[in-house]
Design a protein around this motif. Structure first.
Motif, PDB file in Angstrom:
ATOM      1  N   LYS A 151     -77.242  11.900   9.046  1.00 22.45           N
ATOM      2  CA  LYS A 151     -76.878  11.729  10.365  1.00 22.45           C
ATOM      3  C   LYS A 151     -76.033  10.995   9.820  1.00 22.45           C
ATOM      4  O   LYS A 151     -75.997   9.687   9.223  1.00 22.45           O
ATOM      5  CB  LYS A 151     -77.886  11.259  11.050  1.00 22.45           C
ATOM      6  N   ARG A 152     -74.519  11.024  10.704  1.00 22.47           N
ATOM      7  CA  ARG A 152     -73.026  10.183  11.182  1.00 22.47           C
ATOM      8  C   ARG A 152     -73.444   8.691  11.795  1.00 22.47           C
ATOM      9  O   ARG A 152     -74.144   8.514  12.497  1.00 22.47           O
ATOM     10  CB  ARG A 152     -72.300  10.858  11.532  1.00 22.47           C
ATOM     11  N   ASN A 153     -73.134   7.677  10.740  1.00 20.24           N
ATOM     12  CA  ASN A 153     -73.201   6.353  11.860  1.00 20.24           C
ATOM     13  C   ASN A 153     -72.371   6.016  12.709  1.00 20.24           C
ATOM     14  O   ASN A 153     -72.774   5.360  13.001  1.00 20.24           O
ATOM     15  CB  ASN A 153     -73.141   5.701  10.410  1.00 20.24           C
ATOM     16  N   GLU A 157     -66.898  -3.217   8.322  1.00 17.77           N
ATOM     17  CA  GLU A 157     -65.913  -4.524   7.158  1.00 17.77           C
ATOM     18  C   GLU A 157     -66.705  -5.721   8.156  1.00 17.77           C
ATOM     19  O   GLU A 157     -66.829  -6.371   7.012  1.00 17.77           O
ATOM     20  CB  GLU A 157     -64.285  -4.551   7.670  1.00 17.77           C
ATOM     21  N   LEU A 158     -67.027  -6.362   9.401  1.00 14.83           N
ATOM     22  CA  LEU A 158     -67.469  -7.546   9.805  1.00 14.83           C
ATOM     23  C   LEU A 158     -68.843  -7.475   9.127  1.00 14.83           C
ATOM     24  O   LEU A 158     -69.219  -8.565   8.839  1.00 14.83           O
ATOM     25  CB  LEU A 158     -67.593  -7.159  10.883  1.00 14.83           C
ATOM     26  N   MET A 159     -69.781  -5.939   9.212  1.00 10.67           N
ATOM     27  CA  MET A 159     -70.373  -6.465   9.013  1.00 10.67           C
ATOM     28  C   MET A 159     -71.314  -6.568   7.504  1.00 10.67           C
ATOM     29  O   MET A 159     -72.335  -6.960   7.075  1.00 10.67           O
ATOM     30  CB  MET A 159     -71.894  -5.304   9.433  1.00 10.67           C
ATOM     31  N   GLY A 160     -70.111  -5.849   6.607  1.00  9.91           N
ATOM     32  CA  GLY A 160     -70.103  -6.383   5.079  1.00  9.91           C
ATOM     33  C   GLY A 160     -69.953  -7.425   4.739  1.00  9.91           C
ATOM     34  O   GLY A 160     -70.400  -7.572   4.132  1.00  9.91           O
ATOM     35  N   ALA A 161     -69.024  -8.189   5.433  1.00  5.89           N
ATOM     36  CA  ALA A 161     -68.990  -9.628   4.782  1.00  5.89           C
ATOM     37  C   ALA A 161     -70.258  -9.754   5.320  1.00  5.89           C
ATOM     38  O   ALA A 161     -70.401 -11.236   4.364  1.00  5.89           O
ATOM     39  CB  ALA A 161     -67.445 -10.115   5.727  1.00  5.89           C
ATOM     40  N   TYR A 162     -70.537 -10.097   6.724  1.00  4.96           N
ATOM     41  CA  TYR A 162     -72.250 -11.128   7.173  1.00  4.96           C
ATOM     42  C   TYR A 162     -73.253 -10.600   6.188  1.00  4.96           C
ATOM     43  O   TYR A 162     -73.449 -11.707   5.256  1.00  4.96           O
ATOM     44  CB  TYR A 162     -72.024 -10.210   8.220  1.00  4.96           C
ATOM     45  N   ALA A 213     -82.117  -8.032  -0.882  1.00 10.36           N
ATOM     46  CA  ALA A 213     -80.834  -6.693  -0.442  1.00 10.36           C
ATOM     47  C   ALA A 213     -81.056  -6.693   1.220  1.00 10.36           C
ATOM     48  O   ALA A 213     -82.496  -6.922   1.499  1.00 10.36           O
ATOM     49  CB  ALA A 213     -80.933  -5.797  -1.057  1.00 10.36           C
ATOM     50  N   TRP A 214     -79.871  -6.181   1.560  1.00  9.97           N
ATOM     51  CA  TRP A 214     -80.104  -5.252   3.064  1.00  9.97           C
ATOM     52  C   TRP A 214     -80.638  -4.065   2.834  1.00  9.97           C
ATOM     53  O   TRP A 214     -80.242  -3.241   2.369  1.00  9.97           O
ATOM     54  CB  TRP A 214     -79.042  -5.968   3.581  1.00  9.97           C
ATOM     55  N   GLN A 215     -81.082  -2.746   4.102  1.00  9.06           N
ATOM     56  CA  GLN A 215     -80.742  -1.496   3.462  1.00  9.06           C
ATOM     57  C   GLN A 215     -79.180  -0.760   3.687  1.00  9.06           C
ATOM     58  O   GLN A 215     -79.096  -1.911   4.150  1.00  9.06           O
ATOM     59  CB  GLN A 215     -81.141  -1.789   5.796  1.00  9.06           C
ATOM     60  N   ARG A 216     -79.074  -0.894   3.272  1.00 10.01           N
ATOM     61  CA  ARG A 216     -77.929   0.273   3.098  1.00 10.01           C
ATOM     62  C   ARG A 216     -77.335   0.855   4.535  1.00 10.01           C
ATOM     63  O   ARG A 216     -78.396   1.022   5.480  1.00 10.01           O
ATOM     64  CB  ARG A 216     -77.788   1.923   2.340  1.00 10.01           C
ATOM     65  N   SER A 217     -75.909   0.527   5.239  1.00  9.22           N
ATOM     66  CA  SER A 217     -74.795   1.086   5.732  1.00  9.22           C
ATOM     67  C   SER A 217     -76.014  -0.450   7.372  1.00  9.22           C
ATOM     68  O   SER A 217     -76.329  -1.412   6.658  1.00  9.22           O
ATOM     69  CB  SER A 217     -75.878   2.355   6.479  1.00  9.22           C
ATOM     70  N   PHE A 218     -75.943  -0.032   8.546  1.00 12.46           N
ATOM     71  CA  PHE A 218     -76.155  -0.353   9.729  1.00 12.46           C
ATOM     72  C   PHE A 218     -75.890   0.279  10.862  1.00 12.46           C
ATOM     73  O   PHE A 218     -75.819   1.397  11.014  1.00 12.46           O
ATOM     74  CB  PHE A 218     -75.555  -2.585   9.668  1.00 12.46           C
ATOM     75  N   HIS A 219     -76.968   0.205  12.208  1.00 12.95           N
ATOM     76  CA  HIS A 219     -77.093   0.383  13.251  1.00 12.95           C
ATOM     77  C   HIS A 219     -75.499  -0.278  14.043  1.00 12.95           C
ATOM     78  O   HIS A 219     -76.077  -1.241  14.101  1.00 12.95           O
ATOM     79  CB  HIS A 219     -78.395   0.747  14.014  1.00 12.95           C
TER      80      HIS A 219
END
Length: 183
Positions: A7-9, A121-126, A143-149
């Protein structure tokens, strides 16, 4: 054997660095409850949950075009509303003394503005800074799950609904889908 289509995020063609309000959710890998616990419908943060909160506020300190709205750290995930507002960008003295390019109407050209990071990019930095701080604090395998909603908030009614959802999240923990790894 072909892999199933993911599914496209993100919305195709949408500029996620443009001004607006964004609802974001990020889960801990395996939905491990590492940030604390819910007691009497209130979130009780442990040192890792405090780091997750601290790094959320770090985002606004690091990126002057951000306004942070409702936010909650839950035992195994975070929810927040991030606003990108390019009008908040403060130029340095060097930037102010330079002649800024303008278009034919006398308006400053977009290219002369400070580079605004996308929500990804912001969530990646966080997630990167939170992970580093939590590992340094003693949880070596965090570790975080891959990606985010994410969800683009387009109107006031949606904003109020999401804000209330975030604020009420601890009280709803027993029914939360993030609480049940098999759901």
């Amino acid at each position: 054997m072909a892999l199933p289509d993911r599914k496209r995020n993100r919305m195709l063609g949408y500029d996620y660095s443009r001004e607006g309000l964004y609802f974001v959710t990020s889960c801990v890998q395996g939905r491990a409850c590492v940030f604390g616990h819910v007691a009497e419908e209130e979130m009780v943060l442990n040192k890792y949950g405090q780091i997750a909160t601290q790094q959320w506020h770090w985002l606004a300190a690091q990126y002057p075009y951000l306004v942070l709205h409702a936010f909650v750290v839950m035992p195994n995930h975070v929810h927040g509303i991030i606003e990108i507002d390019q009008n908040l960008v403060v130029r340095t003295g060097r930037d102010l003394s330079a002649q800024l390019p303008v278009d034919e109407t006398g308006t400053e050209k977009e290219s002369s503005r400070t580079k605004v990071k996308s929500i990804s990019e912001l969530m990646g930095a966080y997630k990167a800074t939170t992970s580093k701080q939590i590992r340094l604090a003693g949880l070596a395998d965090f570790a975080w799950q891959r990606s985010f909603h994410d969800h683009i908030i387009r109107h006031e009614r949606a904003y109020r609904h999401i804000e209330q959802y975030i604020q009420n999240n601890p009280a709803l923990w027993k029914d939360d889908v993030f609480h049940h790894p098999l759901s």
